[in-house]
Design a protein around this motif. Sequence first.
Motif, PDB file in Angstrom:
ATOM      1  N   VAL A 336      20.781  19.286   7.268  1.00  0.00           N
ATOM      2  CA  VAL A 336      21.847  18.385   7.691  1.00  0.00           C
ATOM      3  C   VAL A 336      21.516  16.976   7.252  1.00  0.00           C
ATOM      4  CG1 VAL A 336      22.505  19.762   9.693  1.00  0.00           C
ATOM      5  CG2 VAL A 336      20.772  18.006   9.942  1.00  0.00           C
ATOM      6  N   MET A 337      22.568  16.215   6.982  1.00  0.00           N
ATOM      7  CA  MET A 337      22.386  14.799   6.646  1.00  0.00           C
ATOM      8  C   MET A 337      23.181  13.963   7.637  1.00  0.00           C
ATOM      9  SD  MET A 337      20.337  14.202   4.190  1.00  0.00           S
ATOM     10  CE  MET A 337      20.801  12.533   3.774  1.00  0.00           C
ATOM     11  N   GLU A 338      22.584  12.861   8.061  1.00  0.00           N
ATOM     12  CA  GLU A 338      23.237  11.983   9.022  1.00  0.00           C
ATOM     13  C   GLU A 338      24.061  10.943   8.274  1.00  0.00           C
ATOM     14  OE1 GLU A 338      23.207  10.582  13.238  1.00  0.00           O
ATOM     15  OE2 GLU A 338      23.758  12.249  11.970  1.00  0.00           O
ATOM     16  N   GLU A 339      25.238  10.635   8.806  1.00  0.00           N
ATOM     17  CA  GLU A 339      26.120   9.674   8.162  1.00  0.00           C
ATOM     18  C   GLU A 339      25.760   8.259   8.592  1.00  0.00           C
ATOM     19  OE1 GLU A 339      30.415  11.160   7.292  1.00  0.00           O
ATOM     20  OE2 GLU A 339      29.923  11.672   9.341  1.00  0.00           O
ATOM     21  N   LYS A 340      25.039   7.541   7.734  1.00  0.00           N
ATOM     22  CA  LYS A 340      24.773   6.115   7.883  1.00  0.00           C
ATOM     23  C   LYS A 340      24.488   5.702   9.319  1.00  0.00           C
ATOM     24  CE  LYS A 340      27.814   5.143   3.990  1.00  0.00           C
ATOM     25  NZ  LYS A 340      29.028   4.487   3.520  1.00  0.00           N
ATOM     26  N   PRO A 341      23.428   6.203   9.940  1.00  0.00           N
ATOM     27  CA  PRO A 341      23.188   5.830  11.321  1.00  0.00           C
ATOM     28  C   PRO A 341      22.742   4.381  11.474  1.00  0.00           C
ATOM     29  CG  PRO A 341      21.389   7.168  10.498  1.00  0.00           C
ATOM     30  CD  PRO A 341      22.410   7.110   9.397  1.00  0.00           C
ATOM     31  N   GLY A 342      21.916   3.903  10.538  1.00  0.00           N
ATOM     32  CA  GLY A 342      21.447   2.527  10.606  1.00  0.00           C
ATOM     33  C   GLY A 342      20.395   2.339  11.676  1.00  0.00           C
ATOM     34  N   PRO A 343      19.400   1.475  11.406  1.00  0.00           N
ATOM     35  CA  PRO A 343      18.360   1.227  12.403  1.00  0.00           C
ATOM     36  C   PRO A 343      18.882   0.375  13.554  1.00  0.00           C
ATOM     37  CG  PRO A 343      18.028  -0.187  10.488  1.00  0.00           C
ATOM     38  CD  PRO A 343      19.180   0.718  10.160  1.00  0.00           C
ATOM     39  N   LYS A 344      18.270   0.549  14.731  1.00  0.00           N
ATOM     40  CA  LYS A 344      18.619  -0.280  15.887  1.00  0.00           C
ATOM     41  C   LYS A 344      17.940  -1.635  15.804  1.00  0.00           C
ATOM     42  CE  LYS A 344      21.165   2.792  17.887  1.00  0.00           C
ATOM     43  NZ  LYS A 344      22.617   2.621  17.991  1.00  0.00           N
ATOM     44  N   LEU A 345      16.842  -1.690  15.060  1.00  0.00           N
ATOM     45  CA  LEU A 345      16.111  -2.940  14.876  1.00  0.00           C
ATOM     46  C   LEU A 345      15.554  -2.928  13.465  1.00  0.00           C
ATOM     47  CD1 LEU A 345      14.875  -5.516  16.192  1.00  0.00           C
ATOM     48  CD2 LEU A 345      12.903  -4.109  16.801  1.00  0.00           C
ATOM     49  N   SER A 346      15.762  -4.020  12.734  1.00  0.00           N
ATOM     50  CA  SER A 346      15.262  -4.112  11.372  1.00  0.00           C
ATOM     51  C   SER A 346      14.512  -5.428  11.216  1.00  0.00           C
ATOM     52  CB  SER A 346      16.418  -4.039  10.363  1.00  0.00           C
ATOM     53  OG  SER A 346      15.920  -3.936   9.052  1.00  0.00           O
ATOM     54  N   ILE A 347      13.272  -5.338  10.755  1.00  0.00           N
ATOM     55  CA  ILE A 347      12.411  -6.509  10.623  1.00  0.00           C
ATOM     56  C   ILE A 347      12.033  -6.657   9.159  1.00  0.00           C
ATOM     57  CG2 ILE A 347      10.187  -7.516  11.252  1.00  0.00           C
ATOM     58  CD1 ILE A 347      10.353  -5.668  13.800  1.00  0.00           C
ATOM     59  N   ASN A 348      12.300  -7.826   8.603  1.00  0.00           N
ATOM     60  CA  ASN A 348      11.888  -8.107   7.225  1.00  0.00           C
ATOM     61  C   ASN A 348      10.461  -8.636   7.267  1.00  0.00           C
ATOM     62  OD1 ASN A 348      11.677  -8.636   4.538  1.00  0.00           O
ATOM     63  ND2 ASN A 348      13.055 -10.403   4.540  1.00  0.00           N
ATOM     64  N   HIS A 349       9.515  -7.720   7.235  1.00  0.00           N
ATOM     65  CA  HIS A 349       8.106  -8.110   7.336  1.00  0.00           C
ATOM     66  C   HIS A 349       7.659  -8.843   6.075  1.00  0.00           C
ATOM     67  CE1 HIS A 349       3.923  -8.016   8.471  1.00  0.00           C
ATOM     68  NE2 HIS A 349       3.613  -7.387   7.348  1.00  0.00           N
ATOM     69  N   GLY A 350       8.159  -8.410   4.917  1.00  0.00           N
ATOM     70  CA  GLY A 350       7.928  -9.147   3.688  1.00  0.00           C
ATOM     71  C   GLY A 350       6.740  -8.691   2.863  1.00  0.00           C
ATOM     72  N   ASP A 351       5.970  -7.730   3.344  1.00  0.00           N
ATOM     73  CA  ASP A 351       4.839  -7.223   2.581  1.00  0.00           C
ATOM     74  C   ASP A 351       4.792  -5.704   2.753  1.00  0.00           C
ATOM     75  OD1 ASP A 351       2.615  -7.183   0.975  1.00  0.00           O
ATOM     76  OD2 ASP A 351       1.278  -8.215   2.382  1.00  0.00           O
ATOM     77  N   LYS A 352       4.246  -5.026   1.749  1.00  0.00           N
ATOM     78  CA  LYS A 352       4.133  -3.576   1.829  1.00  0.00           C
ATOM     79  C   LYS A 352       3.369  -3.173   3.081  1.00  0.00           C
ATOM     80  CE  LYS A 352       4.252  -2.299  -3.077  1.00  0.00           C
ATOM     81  NZ  LYS A 352       3.504  -1.603  -4.163  1.00  0.00           N
ATOM     82  N   VAL A 353       3.860  -2.139   3.737  1.00  0.00           N
ATOM     83  CA  VAL A 353       3.270  -1.689   5.001  1.00  0.00           C
ATOM     84  C   VAL A 353       2.206  -0.632   4.720  1.00  0.00           C
ATOM     85  CG1 VAL A 353       3.738  -0.514   7.182  1.00  0.00           C
ATOM     86  CG2 VAL A 353       5.340  -2.240   6.330  1.00  0.00           C
ATOM     87  N   ASN A 354       0.972  -0.899   5.185  1.00  0.00           N
ATOM     88  CA  ASN A 354      -0.097   0.103   5.100  1.00  0.00           C
ATOM     89  C   ASN A 354      -0.098   1.029   6.307  1.00  0.00           C
ATOM     90  OD1 ASN A 354      -1.170  -0.692   2.651  1.00  0.00           O
ATOM     91  ND2 ASN A 354      -2.738  -2.009   3.541  1.00  0.00           N
ATOM     92  N   TRP A 355       0.173   0.457   7.506  1.00  0.00           N
ATOM     93  CA  TRP A 355       0.087   1.265   8.720  1.00  0.00           C
ATOM     94  C   TRP A 355       0.946   0.637   9.802  1.00  0.00           C
ATOM     95  CZ3 TRP A 355      -3.163   5.551   8.359  1.00  0.00           C
ATOM     96  CH2 TRP A 355      -3.207   6.380   9.486  1.00  0.00           C
ATOM     97  N   LEU A 356       1.517   1.481  10.638  1.00  0.00           N
ATOM     98  CA  LEU A 356       2.233   1.054  11.845  1.00  0.00           C
ATOM     99  C   LEU A 356       1.596   1.732  13.048  1.00  0.00           C
ATOM    100  CD1 LEU A 356       6.003   1.406  10.795  1.00  0.00           C
ATOM    101  CD2 LEU A 356       4.629  -0.683  10.838  1.00  0.00           C
ATOM    102  N   CYS A 357       1.490   0.981  14.146  1.00  0.00           N
ATOM    103  CA  CYS A 357       0.941   1.551  15.369  1.00  0.00           C
ATOM    104  C   CYS A 357       1.782   1.093  16.554  1.00  0.00           C
ATOM    105  CB  CYS A 357      -0.512   1.114  15.544  1.00  0.00           C
ATOM    106  SG  CYS A 357      -1.272   1.760  17.052  1.00  0.00           S
TER     107      CYS A 357
END
Length: 384
Positions: A336-357
């Motif tokens: 199944v594919m979801e129709e454009k759900p979009g994030p509830k929160l979007s942060i422009n961190h500005g650098d490639k992400v190595n890890w999230l915790c």
Amino acid sequence: MARQWSEGHSTPILCVGASPAPEGLLASGSEGGEVTVWSQEGTIIGHLRLHGEEDCTSAVFSPAAPGQLYVSHGDTVSVLDPRNLKSPAEEFHGAGEEEINALALNDTGSALAVADDSGAVRVLEFPGGKVCRTLRRHTNICSSVAFRPQRPNNLLSAGLDMQVMLWGLQKTRPLWTLNLQDVAEEEDDHQQRPGQLFNPPLVHCVSVASCGNIVGCAAEDGRVHLMRIGSGSKLEQQGAVKAHSQGASQAHFVSFLSHPYWLVTGGNDGQVALWDLSKHLVVTPEAKAKTRVTAPPRRKGKSKAKRKEQTQDKAKTPEKEEKEVEDEVAAGSEEVMEEKPGPKLSINHGDKVNWLCPAVLKGEPSVVVADQSSSLTVYPLSQL
């Protein structure tokens, strides 16, 4: 809004882990064997440079014993006391056949999964650290592993061979295998996001929601691929969220928000996003939606190896021989594919992400971000 935690490292941070204990220490590992332990306020509790100065690629706290921190560096796993960062309490040299990419502990702390560059997944029993299983099915680097919550003998692995596998630790063969390249080819027949350039779905990170049944995989095609595990540990459904304009490097379910289906993702596009997947069709199959498509028949002309792995028989069970079980996944699960759900929160961190915790810091839901720098960035999720 964002806070910087600096001076804990002199090299780029590669991994972050959070303790489940009430005091909630965090640990980060970086290039050159540096390990730093932090308080919830971002105060440095301890710092250590591991012998050999090999990159620290994963840091996990034991859910059963928060005073034990497991760190991978090279082919070694070191066990540290996070409140007394001196020399390791234990070291398991050769825990990985090659350089280790990821560690995962089960709920009880009795099994540690070790994913390495050879594609193998080794399972170490604790106490003792004896290798009790070596799982060899990945044909390229195994990049990530995760145990299913509440199911200490069920393990997911994913790798740069674009395959996701569910294992029962009683056996050395997977319960099922999903090849994301086949899934992506079918999806790309319908729609292709501008700028994606048909990047292959090499999997960088796998995470399981606290319910134990929903799996998310961050992949190089910018998608987070989702799977629902049903009764008998079968793969019931698969789908995806188009999360990033470049490769998605991280995806972690968040266990401390309003329901188990919040997912935080990070990518090479420098974006960090929080998604509410509670209404995604993979999570909530009752939502009869127009976007559901049954996986079409396998195309002809696949390589000989692929043809060998795939059949059209949908009636097999996990007790049947392995090839048939793996084939059932490709042929029988729904996509199944979801129709454009979009994030509830979007942060422009500005650098490639190595890890999230994801972590609760001083009562505030937060996400800790490691990037190409030697500092950590903490973003609050409390505006939700």
